[in-house]
Design an enzyme around this catalytic site. Structure first.
Site, PDB file in Angstrom:
ATOM      1  N   CYS A  95      40.939  34.450  43.198  1.00 25.81           N
ATOM      2  CA  CYS A  95      41.443  33.702  44.363  1.00 25.81           C
ATOM      3  C   CYS A  95      40.274  33.157  45.185  1.00 25.81           C
ATOM      4  CB  CYS A  95      42.330  34.607  45.214  1.00 25.81           C
ATOM      5  SG  CYS A  95      42.996  33.823  46.691  1.00 25.81           S
ATOM      6  N   CYS A 188      48.656  41.087  46.195  1.00 26.66           N
ATOM      7  CA  CYS A 188      49.602  40.507  47.143  1.00 26.66           C
ATOM      8  C   CYS A 188      50.820  39.908  46.459  1.00 26.66           C
ATOM      9  CB  CYS A 188      48.918  39.471  48.030  1.00 26.66           C
ATOM     10  SG  CYS A 188      48.436  37.948  47.182  1.00 26.66           S
TER      11      CYS A 188
END
Lengths: 351, 385
Positions: A95, A188
């Site tokens: 990410c 997440c």
């Protein structure tokens, strides 16, 4: 601004440093309800509201940027594909590499901004060197080591000189309601934290053998090799105990034959690590072998090693064996330094 | 600051603020029987009469609500519920309604067994009258309620409300219109339009937010959303917000009485804005009907840009505008209005709405004209990634 305490304080410090700051929250879920709820994740509606409220308190504009499609392609799909290939990816690192310091940074620069500020715990000073945070327990230099020089040149990490406790205290002083919000852990985009189920939903059940590394005997079956990680001991459900009665660990995963190989702990020891796609930001690329330390997983200990960069690969010869090293994780080379260990470079572990 | 988002909310009129403050100092529940209650009641009823008078309604047809959204919900759900028992389960609505109507209709379909017929719009965002005619011919005896907004909140296009109302009335079907964007901007007359129900909101015309009204014909059955004290013909329970209603009435009256003069001035300013935007961004697409639209509305698509990015860049230069479309968790969604008008996803995401109002000046337009070229250039560079 994830909605957590770190990015809120980082934004406040950036404002105080004289920057013209705009808060950005990333919408990463195609459907926000499917991501972690409450304080544990970084992508929920509640987190978005927390981030907005922090921006209000700091007094900066705030926008939500929709990065869901990019995140899905570059992080979630990559995560699943890596497991399917028998590797153990680190989605936070991906990410950073593809979203926060790439898609977000590119868009920001095009819109006229100079840099991305995040609440990562790492130091990046005027010398351009990325160093560990003073808070070694919270240090995130490992997941930032994948950043290239051009990405670091447009990054600001205002928290590296502070401990997490100091950051929380400062947040409270500044009247930021997120001061005592729990840290996010886990991944997440896996709502219930059940990675195995998340992968099974996407990859289906693919039963295969669990074999003994020494004898080649089939010791049991698994429902999908992707559910296993090198170094894993629990959840093997083996019927036959090892002859010496000692626990067995996952030594390797072979997607081609859909096999999980197990063996004794000692067989997990690794002395040679090779990595693909190296980046080197801690100075000029070394022409020959250098002595430094390497870290082979997030929150792992650093191990002294001789590192060589050649032919687009990074090779680390460990001076003492490390255990449970999984392909897909990063090998990060550090130069020990009293002013904070310096990230020299990193690569993705291939073997 | 250049405030170009009057369709989101417009500043309260000074006289409305004063009326609010004066009423807020008084005690009294309009439902109480004693003197302070009677005084509050009197203010509310006078306000009701003022609103009725300027909007062509009878006072008893004015149902005060907490917002335009509530009035829309009350009309769509309330009339549907009241008529569902007679076997009418179909709801007819345009594809370009505000979410207050749109989502109410979706909810009725998902939870209350409603069948829905969506009326299409043409490239200018207008529902063809024939579309309504066809639906009535085909489904006339199934329809519980039909609704088409008076003017679109995004692209400003005005609809043939009287024609729809006439057709619906001929088929014995109650017709509702969301006139939140229209009142004060264009002539709106409840009785003359022939509609059964009409929504108006306070804060879009110089009154406070938190108050609105549904004008509802006396003979239109409507099941309440809120049960309680039986206020407002038993259709909308809840203690009446006397200061809000007083200020609302002051604003409605002022807006309607000055409508003609206001529209002429604001339309001229809007035309100037459109010319400046076209000069600054020659490839900008002017959405909606170029002529028959709300006087304060200008809505553009900027090819190659994201509306979101333009908004951020203009905001940074103290220019407040809107993408016009709804957010989901803060993320702008491609406008359902533009999509219904036949735009593709990129064009729907590349749009920006500038809306002028009673405090707008040429300075606002010039500030936009100055900031726009740079913003468009940067937004285009950021592109659709």
């Amino acid at each position: 601004m994830s909605g957590g305490v770190d990015s809120a304080v980082a934004a406040a410090r950036a404002v105080e440093a004289g920057h013209d700051v705009t808060g950005v929250h990333l919408a990463l879920a195609r459907n926000p309800q499917t991501y972690r709820s409450g304080a544990r994740g970084c992508c929920t509606l509640e987190d978005s509201r927390d981030a907005r409220r922090a921006a209000d308190v700091i007094g900066i504009p705030f926008y939500v940027w929709d990065m869901a499609d990019r995140f899905h392609e570059d992080v979630v799909d990559d995560f699943v594909a890596e497991y399917a290939a028998g590797r153990t990816p680190n989605p936070c690192l991906r990410c950073n590499e593809k979203i926060k310091f790439a898609a977000v940074l590119d868009r920001a620069v095009a819109l006229g901004f100079d840099a991305v500020v995040t609440g990562h715990h790492a130091r990046l000073g005027p010398d351009g060197l990325l160093r560990r945070s003073v808070d070694l327990g919270k240090d995130q230099s490992y997941v930032l080591a994948v950043l290239r020089r051009d990405q670091l040149d447009r990054s600001i990490f205002p928290l590296g000189d502070s401990t997490k406790a100091q950051v929380r205290a400062e947040a409270a002083e500044r009247g930021l309601a997120v001061a005592d919000k729990p840290d996010s852990h886990d991944i997440c985009f896996i709502a219930d934290g059940d990675t195995r189920k998340f992968l099974a939903d996407r990859l289906g059940e693919t039963p295969g053998d669990i074999v003994d590394a020494q004898t080649g005997a089939v010791l049991g079956t698994h429902q999908g090799a992707y559910a296993y990680t090198v170094g894993q001991r629990r959840g093997l459900a083996l019927q036959t105990p090892a002859p010496d009665g000692r626990p067995r660990y996952v030594l390797s995963i072979t997607p081609v034959t859909n096999t999980v190989t197990v063996g004794p702990a000692a067989a997990l020891d690794v002395s040679d690590v090779a990595g693909d796609r190296p980046v080197w930001t801690g100075g000029p690329e070394p022409a020959g072998p250098i002595e430094c330390e390497v870290q082979l997983r997030a929150h792992g200990d650093a191990v002294p090693a001789t590192v060589t960069l050649a032919n687009g690969r990074l090779h680390a010869e460990l001076h003492r064996p490390a255990r449970g090293i999984a392909a897909g994780q990063a090998v990060v080379a550090y130069r020990p330094d009293p002013a904070g260990d310096v990230v020299l470079g990193s690569a993705t572990i291939s073997s | 600051m250049a405030y170009l988002d009057h369709a989101a909310t417009t500043p309260m009129l000074a006289e409305a603020v004063e009326a609010y403050a004066a009423a807020a100092r008084e005690v009294g529940n309009a439902s109480s029987l004693h003197a302070p209650g009677r005084r509050a009641r009197r203010k509310v009823e006078e306000s009701r009469e003022r609103i009725a008078a300027v909007l062509g309604a009878r006072p008893s047809e004015v149902i005060f609500t907490g917002s335009g959204t509530e009035a829309d919900n009350l009309a769509v759900k309330g009339i549907f519920w009241a008529r569902r028992d007679t076997g009418r389960r179909r709801v007819v609505a345009s594809a370009v309604e505000h979410h207050a109507v749109l989502d109410s209709v979706h909810w009725l379909a998902a939870h209350e067994g409603a069948e829905v017929t969506w009326l299409p719009v043409d490239g200018l965002g207008r529902v063809p009258v024939d579309a309504m005619r066809e639906v009535l011919d085909e489904h006339g005896d199934e329809i519980a309620v039909a609704t088409v907004m008076w003017a679109n909140n995004e692209v400003g296009t005005l609809q043939h409300v009287s024609s729809f109302a006439g057709l619906a009335a001929g088929a014995g079907i109650p017709f509702h219109t969301d006139a939140v964007q229209a009142v004060g901007q264009v002539p709106v007359d409840f009785a003359a339009s022939g509609v059964a129900a009409l929504t108006v909101s306070g804060h879009k015309l110089g009154g406070p937010a938190g108050v609105g009204a549904l004008l509802l014909g006396r003979d239109i059955a409507c099941t309440p959303l809120l049960h309680g004290g039986g206020q407002e013909r038993d259709v909308r329970s809840g203690t009446l917000d006397a200061p809000g209603i007083v200020a609302f009435a002051v604003a409605v009256e002022a807006a309607v009485k000055s409508q003609q003069e206001y529209a002429a001035r604001v339309a001229a300013l809007r035309d100037e804005l459109v010319a400046r935007v076209r000069a600054a961004a020659p490839d900008a697409i002017y959405n909606g009907d170029p002529d028959d639209r709300l006087p304060g509305n200008a809505h553009f698509s900027f090819p190659g840009c994201e509306g979101d990015a333009l908004l951020l860049l203009l905001d940074a230069q103290d220019i407040a505008c809107s993408t016009g479309s709804a957010c989901s968790a803060g993320v702008a969604q491609p406008s359902h209005v533009l999509l219904a008008m036949g735009a593709d996803d990129d064009r729907a995401r590349s749009s920006l709405r500038f809306t002028l109002g009673h405090t707008s000046t040429l300075d606002d337009v010039e500030a936009l004209a100055a900031a726009l070229p740079g913003a468009v250039e940067r937004a285009r560079r950021a592109g659709r990634r």
